[in-house]
Design an enzyme around this catalytic site. Sequence first.
Site, PDB file in Angstrom:
ATOM      1  N   SER A  26      30.256   0.839  57.976  1.00  0.00           N
ATOM      2  CA  SER A  26      29.464  -0.090  57.552  1.00  0.00           C
ATOM      3  C   SER A  26      30.485  -0.833  56.464  1.00  0.00           C
ATOM      4  CB  SER A  26      28.262   0.180  56.813  1.00  0.00           C
ATOM      5  OG  SER A  26      27.674  -0.722  55.929  1.00  0.00           O
ATOM      6  N   TYR A  53      23.580   4.759  50.993  1.00  0.00           N
ATOM      7  CA  TYR A  53      23.990   4.649  52.389  1.00  0.00           C
ATOM      8  C   TYR A  53      25.521   4.283  52.763  1.00  0.00           C
ATOM      9  CZ  TYR A  53      24.284   1.889  56.765  1.00  0.00           C
ATOM     10  OH  TYR A  53      24.711   1.167  58.052  1.00  0.00           O
ATOM     11  N   ASN A  80      27.137  -7.914  58.317  1.00  0.00           N
ATOM     12  CA  ASN A  80      25.628  -8.152  58.527  1.00  0.00           C
ATOM     13  C   ASN A  80      25.384  -8.589  59.779  1.00  0.00           C
ATOM     14  OD1 ASN A  80      26.418  -8.309  55.456  1.00  0.00           O
ATOM     15  ND2 ASN A  80      24.106  -8.574  55.402  1.00  0.00           N
ATOM     16  N   LYS A  89      13.309  -1.695  62.466  1.00  0.00           N
ATOM     17  CA  LYS A  89      14.122  -1.270  61.108  1.00  0.00           C
ATOM     18  C   LYS A  89      13.411  -1.551  59.914  1.00  0.00           C
ATOM     19  CE  LYS A  89      18.434  -2.607  61.252  1.00  0.00           C
ATOM     20  NZ  LYS A  89      19.636  -3.505  61.504  1.00  0.00           N
ATOM     21  N   PHE A 112      17.278 -14.110  46.013  1.00  0.00           N
ATOM     22  CA  PHE A 112      17.631 -13.551  44.789  1.00  0.00           C
ATOM     23  C   PHE A 112      18.526 -14.467  44.149  1.00  0.00           C
ATOM     24  CE2 PHE A 112      17.378  -9.131  46.880  1.00  0.00           C
ATOM     25  CZ  PHE A 112      16.257  -9.059  46.444  1.00  0.00           C
ATOM     26  N   ARG A 113      18.099 -14.552  42.628  1.00  0.00           N
ATOM     27  CA  ARG A 113      18.968 -14.956  41.791  1.00  0.00           C
ATOM     28  C   ARG A 113      20.184 -14.354  41.667  1.00  0.00           C
ATOM     29  NH1 ARG A 113      14.041 -15.848  38.918  1.00  0.00           N
ATOM     30  NH2 ARG A 113      13.431 -18.233  38.919  1.00  0.00           N
ATOM     31  N   SER A 114      21.357 -15.152  41.115  1.00  0.00           N
ATOM     32  CA  SER A 114      22.561 -14.496  41.246  1.00  0.00           C
ATOM     33  C   SER A 114      22.565 -13.822  39.986  1.00  0.00           C
ATOM     34  CB  SER A 114      23.756 -15.669  40.953  1.00  0.00           C
ATOM     35  OG  SER A 114      24.877 -14.845  40.597  1.00  0.00           O
ATOM     36  N   ARG A 126      27.733 -13.712  52.375  1.00  0.00           N
ATOM     37  CA  ARG A 126      28.101 -12.277  53.209  1.00  0.00           C
ATOM     38  C   ARG A 126      28.570 -12.688  54.582  1.00  0.00           C
ATOM     39  NH1 ARG A 126      24.454  -7.741  52.243  1.00  0.00           N
ATOM     40  NH2 ARG A 126      24.491  -7.707  49.973  1.00  0.00           N
TER      41      ARG A 126
END
Length: 233
Positions: A26, A53, A80, A89, A112-114, A126
């Site tokens: 991954s 993970y 991704n 999943k 999400f905000r940075s 990504r």
Amino acid sequence: HNNFEYTKRLAVWALSRKKKFVSASSAATYGDGTLGYATDAATTERLRPLNAYGYSKQLFDLWALRQGVLSKLVGIKFFNVFGPNEYHKGEMISVVKIKHDEIARGGPARLFRSVVPGLADGAQARDFIWVGDVVDVMLWLFDNPGVDGLFNLGTGRARTYLDLAHAVCDAAGKPRAVEFIDTPPALREQYQSFTQAPMDRLRAAGYSGQFTPLEDGIRRYVQDYLAAADLYA
């Protein structure tokens, strides 16, 4: 246990029977990206994943490297991946599916905000890859048994979450509506704000297939599957 011990047992079994073994690693193994995204031995030894993970995947990569069997198997560092048949999943389902569901319910795509100073909200990026491209690469690896070692599997081009959210809205025929929310505190220390897969090693091994642009992959996923009456059609 599944990502290290069980994978190790399967690898030993396959190698003892001179069968080709392909393991799923991954991009999470790369941690915050400080050390880059190379698959060479020196970089692999130094990587520090940000979560359990990624660490579990790193353990197998290190075991294969230190046991000297990495040259006898293929390890794929998936970036991704998104596309149909991922519906089992749960929380680990792709961001494309999550954003589609938010939009389908009539709300905005929530991002999400940075948490990185100087990085704009939504500019987190990504390497998103369409699952059909992943399958093509894996079939190529099976057809070319002389290829071995550790490989990245992405498109080679990072795209922002804002790009993704806009592409999902466009594919669904909805206005581009995005809402930024705080990154949960539990995720802030283990959140990857950027990943991008160097694909030179796979290209050098002979793979010449092209990768689907993000907008095209999202359009296929949304219109051919997520908007269909039968998700598995």
